[in-house]
Design a protein around this motif. Sequence first.
Motif, PDB file in Angstrom:
ATOM      1  N   GLY A   1      -2.138   6.661  -6.516  1.00  0.00           N
ATOM      2  CA  GLY A   1      -1.670   6.176  -5.221  1.00  0.00           C
ATOM      3  C   GLY A   1      -0.238   5.722  -5.161  1.00  0.00           C
ATOM      4  O   GLY A   1       0.143   5.033  -4.212  1.00  0.00           O
ATOM      5  N   ALA A   2       0.576   6.116  -6.139  1.00  0.00           N
ATOM      6  CA  ALA A   2       1.990   5.721  -6.129  1.00  0.00           C
ATOM      7  C   ALA A   2       2.869   6.936  -5.879  1.00  0.00           C
ATOM      8  O   ALA A   2       2.461   8.083  -6.088  1.00  0.00           O
ATOM      9  N   ARG A   3       4.072   6.680  -5.429  1.00  0.00           N
ATOM     10  CA  ARG A   3       5.109   7.711  -5.405  1.00  0.00           C
ATOM     11  C   ARG A   3       6.087   7.438  -6.544  1.00  0.00           C
ATOM     12  O   ARG A   3       6.088   6.340  -7.096  1.00  0.00           O
ATOM     13  N   VAL A   4       6.882   8.441  -6.864  1.00  0.00           N
ATOM     14  CA  VAL A   4       7.706   8.380  -8.073  1.00  0.00           C
ATOM     15  C   VAL A   4       9.163   8.662  -7.754  1.00  0.00           C
ATOM     16  O   VAL A   4       9.490   9.569  -6.980  1.00  0.00           O
TER      17      VAL A   4
ATOM     18  N   ASP B   1       0.802  -1.217   0.000  1.00  0.00           N
ATOM     19  CA  ASP B   1       0.000   0.000   0.000  1.00  0.00           C
ATOM     20  C   ASP B   1       0.838   1.271   0.000  1.00  0.00           C
ATOM     21  O   ASP B   1       0.329   2.366   0.177  1.00  0.00           O
ATOM     22  N   ARG B   2       2.147   1.131  -0.235  1.00  0.00           N
ATOM     23  CA  ARG B   2       3.039   2.286  -0.391  1.00  0.00           C
ATOM     24  C   ARG B   2       3.923   2.090  -1.628  1.00  0.00           C
ATOM     25  O   ARG B   2       5.153   2.117  -1.542  1.00  0.00           O
ATOM     26  N   PRO B   3       3.316   1.890  -2.800  1.00  0.00           N
ATOM     27  CA  PRO B   3       4.109   1.570  -3.997  1.00  0.00           C
ATOM     28  C   PRO B   3       4.925   2.756  -4.486  1.00  0.00           C
ATOM     29  O   PRO B   3       4.481   3.910  -4.398  1.00  0.00           O
ATOM     30  N   ILE B   4       6.092   2.444  -5.015  1.00  0.00           N
ATOM     31  CA  ILE B   4       6.971   3.465  -5.603  1.00  0.00           C
ATOM     32  C   ILE B   4       7.395   2.984  -6.986  1.00  0.00           C
ATOM     33  O   ILE B   4       7.932   1.889  -7.127  1.00  0.00           O
ATOM     34  N   ILE B   5       7.144   3.800  -7.989  1.00  0.00           N
ATOM     35  CA  ILE B   5       7.548   3.444  -9.346  1.00  0.00           C
ATOM     36  C   ILE B   5       8.685   4.341  -9.811  1.00  0.00           C
ATOM     37  O   ILE B   5       8.862   5.457  -9.317  1.00  0.00           O
ATOM     38  N   GLY B   6       9.444   3.828 -10.759  1.00  0.00           N
ATOM     39  CA  GLY B   6      10.467   4.627 -11.402  1.00  0.00           C
ATOM     40  C   GLY B   6       9.993   5.081 -12.770  1.00  0.00           C
ATOM     41  O   GLY B   6       9.385   4.306 -13.509  1.00  0.00           O
ATOM     42  N   ILE B   7      10.224   6.342 -13.091  1.00  0.00           N
ATOM     43  CA  ILE B   7       9.934   6.862 -14.431  1.00  0.00           C
ATOM     44  C   ILE B   7      11.264   7.213 -15.083  1.00  0.00           C
ATOM     45  O   ILE B   7      12.060   7.979 -14.527  1.00  0.00           O
ATOM     46  N   LEU B   8      11.496   6.631 -16.253  1.00  0.00           N
ATOM     47  CA  LEU B   8      12.768   6.839 -16.943  1.00  0.00           C
ATOM     48  C   LEU B   8      12.803   8.221 -17.587  1.00  0.00           C
ATOM     49  O   LEU B   8      11.881   8.612 -18.309  1.00  0.00           O
TER      50      LEU B   8
END
Length: 338
Positions: A86-89, A48-55
């Motif tokens: 709901g994600a952080r980046v 419930d605290r997902p973090i994605i990477g954006i290239l």
Amino acid sequence: MRAVRALALVALLLEVSAVLSYPREAADDGVLSPQDVGRRGEASMLNDRPIIGILSQEVPRSLRRAFGNYTSYIAASYVKYWEAAGARVVPIRINQPRSYYRQLFSWLNGLVFPGGSAKLDVSGYGRAARILWDMAAQEPKDFFPIWGTCLGFELLTFLELNERRLDRCKSQNQALPLEFTADGFTSRMFSGASKALLKAFMEQNVTINFHKYCVSPETYRNTSLSRNYRLIATNRDWDGQVFVSAFEHRIRPVYGVQFHPEKNIFEWGEKTSISAIPHWPEAIQASQYLADFFISEVRKNRHRFPSAAEEHKHLIYNYKTEYTGLIGSVFVQCYLFD
């Protein structure tokens, strides 16, 4: 009096018991421990605290002229789009050592290849994508979602085929409904959409296209794309040429769309006086649905940063946005990186 005291003692014991049995909040690093997972039940298996990477990718000339000699950028609309689900980046920088990408891959819960204008084969954008793609492919048991938009969609085909197999398309500033294939309705991407939302996708111009290249159905059928990806939807450009609009990997959580769902909510076409970007309610709902879908996939990944300090150091919050919409950019705001 004794009865009152006994009742008070029982109430106190119940309160203490409730506190002790209540699921603890995440630790300082923001990730639930295995003990927390057990206490919260099966639903807590989702992150419930997902973090994605954006290239990031190379800075176009218009931004360099206006803001200086930065090395890479990310359009803010991509950041806000996934944050709204709901994600952080975390921004992923180009032209870094392999160890940098290995580290981020082990910490992040998913990856986004955004749209833009970088070359797929000789750019820092393409080279970094290849490293991250290979890392994900080498760990098939690791559920690591990847999303590609427009150029990112084309990049997924390049990574699959190891060559650039794109046709010229004229689909600039073109809003379209999706033409679903038979697989589209049972796809992971769209099977969760309501009938009303599917109707909007099929009958309203809720997807906006800004691309000069595309993947033809013939290329899809005659290459390994057909073996490894399900064709979900197609469209026609201004000249009637058919192109692939959406696909998903048959096994891995990899998804690609040729259109720009983030623009419906966060871009306004300030570069031109007439913009076809759809902003009506159904278009917003369609856009938000896709963001929610992908982040629901990202929540299944349990990678974590080693500490709160390491996590905070990498988040996009450490950078500021520039108002780029008034200097000729197609993006209202951008993050620029040294």
